[in-house]
Design a protein around this motif. Sequence first.
Motif, PDB file in Angstrom:
ATOM      1  N   GLU A 111       0.826  -1.203   0.000  1.00  0.00           N
ATOM      2  CA  GLU A 111       0.000   0.000   0.000  1.00  0.00           C
ATOM      3  C   GLU A 111       0.864   1.258   0.000  1.00  0.00           C
ATOM      4  O   GLU A 111       0.596   2.218  -0.730  1.00  0.00           O
ATOM      5  CB  GLU A 111      -0.910  -0.013   1.235  1.00  0.00           C
ATOM      6  N   GLN A 112       1.924   1.251   0.779  1.00  0.00           N
ATOM      7  CA  GLN A 112       2.825   2.416   0.820  1.00  0.00           C
ATOM      8  C   GLN A 112       3.567   2.592  -0.498  1.00  0.00           C
ATOM      9  O   GLN A 112       3.769   3.717  -0.964  1.00  0.00           O
ATOM     10  CB  GLN A 112       3.800   2.270   1.982  1.00  0.00           C
ATOM     11  N   ILE A 113       3.979   1.512  -1.123  1.00  0.00           N
ATOM     12  CA  ILE A 113       4.664   1.595  -2.419  1.00  0.00           C
ATOM     13  C   ILE A 113       3.737   2.193  -3.469  1.00  0.00           C
ATOM     14  O   ILE A 113       4.138   3.051  -4.267  1.00  0.00           O
ATOM     15  CB  ILE A 113       5.183   0.205  -2.847  1.00  0.00           C
ATOM     16  N   ILE A 114       2.489   1.782  -3.490  1.00  0.00           N
ATOM     17  CA  ILE A 114       1.516   2.313  -4.450  1.00  0.00           C
ATOM     18  C   ILE A 114       1.281   3.800  -4.202  1.00  0.00           C
ATOM     19  O   ILE A 114       1.220   4.594  -5.144  1.00  0.00           O
ATOM     20  CB  ILE A 114       0.201   1.503  -4.391  1.00  0.00           C
ATOM     21  N   MET A 115       1.192   4.218  -2.937  1.00  0.00           N
ATOM     22  CA  MET A 115       1.008   5.641  -2.629  1.00  0.00           C
ATOM     23  C   MET A 115       2.205   6.466  -3.102  1.00  0.00           C
ATOM     24  O   MET A 115       2.045   7.550  -3.649  1.00  0.00           O
ATOM     25  CB  MET A 115       0.793   5.834  -1.121  1.00  0.00           C
ATOM     26  N   VAL A 116       3.414   5.971  -2.906  1.00  0.00           N
ATOM     27  CA  VAL A 116       4.619   6.679  -3.357  1.00  0.00           C
ATOM     28  C   VAL A 116       4.603   6.811  -4.875  1.00  0.00           C
ATOM     29  O   VAL A 116       4.930   7.871  -5.429  1.00  0.00           O
ATOM     30  CB  VAL A 116       5.897   5.967  -2.857  1.00  0.00           C
ATOM     31  N   LEU A 117       4.214   5.764  -5.582  1.00  0.00           N
ATOM     32  CA  LEU A 117       4.137   5.825  -7.049  1.00  0.00           C
ATOM     33  C   LEU A 117       3.099   6.848  -7.517  1.00  0.00           C
ATOM     34  O   LEU A 117       3.339   7.600  -8.465  1.00  0.00           O
ATOM     35  CB  LEU A 117       3.809   4.445  -7.619  1.00  0.00           C
ATOM     36  N   VAL A 118       1.956   6.874  -6.871  1.00  0.00           N
ATOM     37  CA  VAL A 118       0.916   7.843  -7.244  1.00  0.00           C
ATOM     38  C   VAL A 118       1.418   9.270  -7.023  1.00  0.00           C
ATOM     39  O   VAL A 118       1.254  10.144  -7.881  1.00  0.00           O
ATOM     40  CB  VAL A 118      -0.388   7.572  -6.459  1.00  0.00           C
ATOM     41  N   PHE A 119       2.049   9.517  -5.879  1.00  0.00           N
ATOM     42  CA  PHE A 119       2.579  10.855  -5.604  1.00  0.00           C
ATOM     43  C   PHE A 119       3.691  11.235  -6.581  1.00  0.00           C
ATOM     44  O   PHE A 119       3.793  12.381  -7.013  1.00  0.00           O
ATOM     45  CB  PHE A 119       3.080  10.955  -4.162  1.00  0.00           C
TER      46      PHE A 119
END
Length: 143
Positions: A14-22
């Motif tokens: 979940e954190q990896i996906i959030m970093v990619l979106v940002f």
Amino acid sequence: MSYERSKAPLALMEQIIMVLVFALTSAVCLQAFVYSNRLSEEGQLKELAATRAQTVIEYCKASQGDWEQVCAKLQAERTETGIEIDYPEDKLEVKVDITESTEWMERAKVEVWQTDDGSDGVWIDYAVPAYTIETAWQKGGQR
């Protein structure tokens, strides 16, 4: 015996996906800021080019076709078809080409060209002038 799975891998994903979106969002925003800055600089350049062209036109009208007077005031160079004025501080060159000349009137095409290589971020295509205007003025007469 009960076996429980850890929820750590799910939180990490979940954190990896959030970093990619940002990261993607910031890249899009950065491109928009760069594009708007370039448009602003090109607008400033075109406004300066229009001001330089208008200044040259006013000198031509005031001199009523006396090219020697215009060349002396603007430190211009005489060409076969008109004059050229260099503005090195602005990285611009103004070219005035006489398109029609009668006993009482002269018509000219005024073009402002960028003389810079675009290394400062402001660049306009060298194949076309930064600003072009057609003008006319009365020749001779009383002053």
